[in-house]
Every structure is written in structure tokens, then in C-alpha cells.
Design an enzyme around this catalytic site. Structure first.
Site, PDB file in Angstrom:
ATOM      1  N   GLN A 293       0.840  -1.200   0.000  1.00  0.00           N
ATOM      2  CA  GLN A 293       0.000   0.000   0.000  1.00  0.00           C
ATOM      3  C   GLN A 293       0.877   1.253   0.000  1.00  0.00           C
ATOM      4  O   GLN A 293       1.704   1.440   0.898  1.00  0.00           O
ATOM      5  CB  GLN A 293      -0.926   0.026   1.224  1.00  0.00           C
TER       6      GLN A 293
ATOM      7  N   TYR B 175      -5.578  10.691   4.767  1.00  0.00           N
ATOM      8  CA  TYR B 175      -4.202  10.989   4.332  1.00  0.00           C
ATOM      9  C   TYR B 175      -4.239  11.822   3.049  1.00  0.00           C
ATOM     10  O   TYR B 175      -5.307  12.235   2.612  1.00  0.00           O
ATOM     11  CB  TYR B 175      -3.396   9.690   4.226  1.00  0.00           C
TER      12      TYR B 175
ATOM     13  N   ARG C  35      -7.589   2.416  -2.688  1.00  0.00           N
ATOM     14  CA  ARG C  35      -8.504   2.248  -1.553  1.00  0.00           C
ATOM     15  C   ARG C  35      -9.124   3.582  -1.143  1.00  0.00           C
ATOM     16  O   ARG C  35      -8.419   4.597  -1.100  1.00  0.00           O
ATOM     17  CB  ARG C  35      -7.738   1.689  -0.350  1.00  0.00           C
TER      18      ARG C  35
ATOM     19  N   GLY D  94      -9.078  -6.995   8.932  1.00  0.00           N
ATOM     20  CA  GLY D  94      -7.861  -6.465   9.524  1.00  0.00           C
ATOM     21  C   GLY D  94      -7.487  -7.168  10.815  1.00  0.00           C
ATOM     22  O   GLY D  94      -6.695  -8.115  10.834  1.00  0.00           O
TER      23      GLY D  94
HETATM   24  C1  LIG Z   1      -3.300  -1.396  13.694  1.00  0.00           C
HETATM   25  C2  LIG Z   1      -4.028  -0.899  12.484  1.00  0.00           C
HETATM   26  C3  LIG Z   1      -3.340  -0.234  11.492  1.00  0.00           C
HETATM   27  C4  LIG Z   1      -4.000   0.197  10.329  1.00  0.00           C
HETATM   28  N1  LIG Z   1      -3.266   0.778   9.319  1.00  0.00           N
HETATM   29  C5  LIG Z   1      -3.856   1.014   8.119  1.00  0.00           C
HETATM   30  C6  LIG Z   1      -3.068   1.390   6.985  1.00  0.00           C
HETATM   31  O1  LIG Z   1      -1.831   1.492   7.033  1.00  0.00           O
HETATM   32  N2  LIG Z   1      -3.730   1.622   5.827  1.00  0.00           N
HETATM   33  C7  LIG Z   1      -5.096   1.505   5.708  1.00  0.00           C
HETATM   34  O2  LIG Z   1      -5.636   1.737   4.631  1.00  0.00           O
HETATM   35  N3  LIG Z   1      -5.852   1.128   6.761  1.00  0.00           N
HETATM   36  C8  LIG Z   1      -5.266   0.847   7.948  1.00  0.00           C
HETATM   37  N4  LIG Z   1      -6.022   0.366   8.985  1.00  0.00           N
HETATM   38  C9  LIG Z   1      -7.448   0.061   8.772  1.00  0.00           C
HETATM   39  C10 LIG Z   1      -7.641  -1.414   8.395  1.00  0.00           C
HETATM   40  O3  LIG Z   1      -7.142  -1.671   7.086  1.00  0.00           O
HETATM   41  C11 LIG Z   1      -9.133  -1.825   8.430  1.00  0.00           C
HETATM   42  O4  LIG Z   1      -9.826  -1.033   7.506  1.00  0.00           O
HETATM   43  C12 LIG Z   1      -9.729  -1.651   9.813  1.00  0.00           C
HETATM   44  O5  LIG Z   1      -8.935  -2.317  10.784  1.00  0.00           O
HETATM   45  C13 LIG Z   1     -11.175  -2.181   9.906  1.00  0.00           C
HETATM   46  O6  LIG Z   1     -11.241  -3.553   9.579  1.00  0.00           O
HETATM   47  P1  LIG Z   1     -11.318  -4.692  10.721  1.00  0.00           P
HETATM   48  O7  LIG Z   1     -12.491  -4.374  11.612  1.00  0.00           O
HETATM   49  O8  LIG Z   1     -11.482  -5.973   9.982  1.00  0.00           O
HETATM   50  O9  LIG Z   1     -10.035  -4.646  11.500  1.00  0.00           O
HETATM   51  C14 LIG Z   1      -5.388  -0.033  10.178  1.00  0.00           C
HETATM   52  C15 LIG Z   1      -6.086  -0.679  11.204  1.00  0.00           C
HETATM   53  C16 LIG Z   1      -5.425  -1.129  12.334  1.00  0.00           C
HETATM   54  C17 LIG Z   1      -6.190  -1.883  13.382  1.00  0.00           C
END
Ligand SMILES: Cc1cc2nc3c(=O)[nH]c(=O)nc-3n(C[C@H](O)[C@H](O)[C@H](O)COP(=O)(O)O)c2cc1C
Length: 351
Positions: A98, A179, A226, A310
Site C-alpha cells: 500500500q 491521508y 482504496r 484487519g
Molecule cells: C493497527 C491498524 C493499522 C492500520 N493501518 C492502516 C493502513 O496502514 N492503511 C489503511 O488503509 N488502513 C489501515 N487500517 C485500517 C484497516 O485496514 C481496516 O480497515 C480496519 O482495521 C477495519 O477492519 P477490521 O475491523 O477488519 O479490523 C489499520 C487498522 C489497524 C487496526
């Protein structure tokens, strides 16, 4: 009927199933942004999902926001990422990197050049950020000049080239979560009066230019993007026109035939179904906090082609095996999300 366990062709790759590991910043790169052996082990452990989208990775010094995030623009970065992609491929997995430019979500103490952050306009996000000396307010960024916007597009292009050189199957442009790219979309962060601000077409221009440049460099079939339409994170307000901006953007991007669009859903069901209609390529859907019982439903209903998870994958290296066995899942430990060692990173137990 299509289900989430079935294979799918995505760009140049055929994936064994439709599970996606959502991109997650873990801040475990070296200080110069090179991912080390621990990062390779972490992703390789999770290689049974159809596609891994690796964490937000800066395309330039300016693009870094947080501490210890990886980069993909130097020879050292390429060498580091090669070990990651090889480890994932050795396990039969696929990995996109990404590309994340943090824009105004950056603190000078966290970047290699320690310069003021850059953004569409000189408007601070009104929040704090963790730095080497602890939490600090994020300072007001500097507005990018037109020439610098072109240079930033070139930085994305260069980073995509480096990602492919490092063995990645493709790149996902980070247009979500407040961002740089989303800062251009939101009138609350973008008050420009030139061709990058004002109308929907102008606010969408930067995202489209980045996608077109990367597609030209590495092929549209290895280029993805995304979005998180309607997010209200860190001072982002896309206003009433927000949904229409995405309708325009998706229709324009559709002409580029990218590998996929990835939506981090924020709740607007009408917009989501419009995006599904407007986007004729593959769609990945992430519904934050989606419970285990609902896994696979969006693929079955036809709303998406793949589903991204995630935290469940972060905490369960053998996520798919656990689902198949109907076994309990480990809980993610928030205290070890960002930075640190193997604890809470590569030491989550498998069955
Ligand atoms: C620790 C952490 C770091 C994340 N870093 C990013 C990232 O670098 N880029 C991004 O697009 N989303 C990031 N997210 C969002 C996740 O990609 C995802 O959309 C979010 O956790 C919700 O999905 P989930 O409920 O399945 O965890 C992050 C989420 C978490 C928990």
C-alpha cells in the site's frame, strides 16, 4: 453461487480464495524505513489469505507521517521488501504494497528530513501524533505548489516501480483514512482555488493523476486504490457533495481498468451500491468490525468480489484454518499494534 472460498483472478494473479488481509500499519520497520526479517515473518505467517495488502508505505520522505513506517523509494527499501515478498511467495501467497502519503498527518520529528508536512492547503488536522518524545500536536502543514503536486505524482510513480522491483504483485494507492489523497477530496482540508481545489473534478484530479501515472508505469492490472468515503477522521469533512465526488471518481477510474478498488465502508449503503454499479472491475469490501458470523456474506450477495479483514487476521496467522475448523479466534492486543518487537506481532498462536 460464488463464495469466499473460491479462487479469483485479480490483475495478473490467480488467488486461491477471496480473503484479503487489510493494510495495517505496524511501525516495525527500521529507522530508515527498511522492513527487516521480522516483517517478512509476519506476512509469511498470514500468506494463506488470497491477498495480503501490506501496510501503508511512504513513497518519499515527505510522505512519511508516523514513526518506523516502511518506505519504498530507496535501494535499501527494495532489498528489504524483496525478503518480504519472497517469504510470502514461498508460502504460495500474494502481496500488494500500500502506497501511503500521509500529507498533513505527519510530524517533522518522525520524518528523515524533519521538514514541515505538506498538504493541499495550510490547514492543521487539529489532532496529535505519537513521536519519539511522546504525543505532540501536529503542526500546520505547508500547501503544495503546482510543481510540487506534479513531483508528488512522480514520487508515487517511482515508488510503484520500486515495489515491482521488490517483487510485489502490485500496489494499492492509499486514498482513504484522511491521508494526502483524501485531504484533496475534502473541502475542510482543501481550500485551493487552482485546478486541484473547488469543484468535484478538481478535488478528484490528484487521485486520478496518481492512479494514471502508476498504471502507466507498472500496468493497470497491478494498480489498485482504496477509499473510505465519508470518513470524519482528523478534521476530514467531504461535505454534502462527498458521495457525488466518489461517483465521479469511480466512473473516471473505471476507464483506467485498474486491478481493483478497495472500499473501507463508512456506512453509506446507497453509495456503496452505486460504486458497485459504476465500477466494472473487481471490488474489495472492508466493513470495519464485521463479526465472524457475517464473513463471506458480501461475496455471496454479489456486493463485492473479495472481503478484507484487519484485526482478525492480525491476531490469527492461521485465520482461514480456524474458520474452517470452527475454532475460536485470538483477540487482537491494541497495546502492541504500533511499534515494538515480535510481541503482539509474530507471536500470536496458531492452532
Ligand atoms: C493497527 C491498524 C493499522 C492500520 N493501518 C492502516 C493502513 O496502514 N492503511 C489503511 O488503509 N488502513 C489501515 N487500517 C485500517 C484497516 O485496514 C481496516 O480497515 C480496519 O482495521 C477495519 O477492519 P477490521 O475491523 O477488519 O479490523 C489499520 C487498522 C489497524 C487496526
Amino acid at each position: 453461487m460464488t463464495d469466499i472460498w473460491q479462487p479469483i483472478t485479480l490483475g495478473r494473479a490467480t488467488l486461491p480464495n477471496r480473503f484479503v488481509m487489510a493494510p495495517m500499519t505496524r511501525s516495525r520497520a527500521q529507522y530508515d524505513g527498511t522492513p527487516g526479517p521480522l516483517v517478512a515473518e509476519y506476512y509469511a505467517q498470514r500468506a494463506s489469505v488470497g491477498l495480503i495488502v501490506a501496510e501503508g508505505t511512504q513513497p518519499s520522505d515527505d510522505g512519511q507521517g508516523y514513526l518506523m513506517t516502511p518506505g519504498i523509494y530507496t535501494e535499501a527499501h527494495i532489498a528489504g521488501w524483496k525478503t518480504v515478498t519472497s517469504a510470502v511467495h514461498a508460502k504460495g501467497g500474494h502481496i500488494y504494497i500500500q502506497l501511503m502519503h500521509a500529507g498533513r498527518m505527519s510530524h517533522p520529528d518522525n520524518t528523515p528530513h524533519h521538514r514541515q508536512g505538506v498538504a493541499p492547503s495550510a490547514i492543521a488536522p487539529g489532532t496529535g501524533m505519537f513521536t519519539v518524545t511522546g504525543m505532540q500536536d501536529i503542526p500546520t502543514p505547508r500547501a503544495l505548489s503546482i510543481e510540487e503536486i506534479s513531483q508528488t505524482v512522480q514520487d508515487f510513480r517511482h515508488a510503484a516501480k520500486c515495489a515491482i522491483e521488490a517483487g510485489a504483485d502490485g500496489v494499492e494507492i492509499h486514498g482513504a483514512n484522511a491521508y494526502l489523497i483524501q485531504q484533496f477530496f475534502a473541502p475542510s482540508a482543501n481550500t485551493r482555488t487552482d485546478e486541484y481545489g473547488g469543484s468535484i473534478e478538481s478535488r478528484a484530479r490528484f487521485a486520478i493523476e496518481v492512479a494514471a501515472a502508476i498504471a502507466d508505469e507498472i500496468g493497470a492490472d497491478r494498480t489498485a486504490i482504496r477509499f473510505s468515503p465519508g470518513t470524519s477522521l482528523w478534521g476530514i469533512d467531504e461535505g454534502e457533495e462527498g458521495p457525488d465526488l466518489y461517483r465521479y471518481l469511480i466512473a473516471e477510474l473505471d476507464k483506467l481498468h485498474l486491478s481493483y478498488v478497495h472500499i473501507m465502508h463508512q456506512g453509506n449503503e446507497q453509495l456503496l451500491s452505486d460504486i458497485r454499479q459504476l465500477w466494472t472491475g473487481k471490488l474489495i469490501l472492508n466493513r470495519p468490525g464485521r463479526p465472524r458470523e457475517e464473513i463471506g456474506k458480501d461475496v455471496v450477495s454479489g456486493l463485492s468480489d473479495m472481503e478484507a479483514y484487519g484485526q482478525m487476521i492480525l491476531a490469527n496467522p492461521d485465520f482461514l484454518a480456524r474458520l474452517k475448523a470452527d475454532a475460536p479466534l485470538n483477540e487482537a492486543d491494541r497495546n502492541t499494534f504500533f511499534g515494538g518487537t515480535e510481541k503482539g506481532y509474530t507471536d500470536y498462536a496458531s492452532l
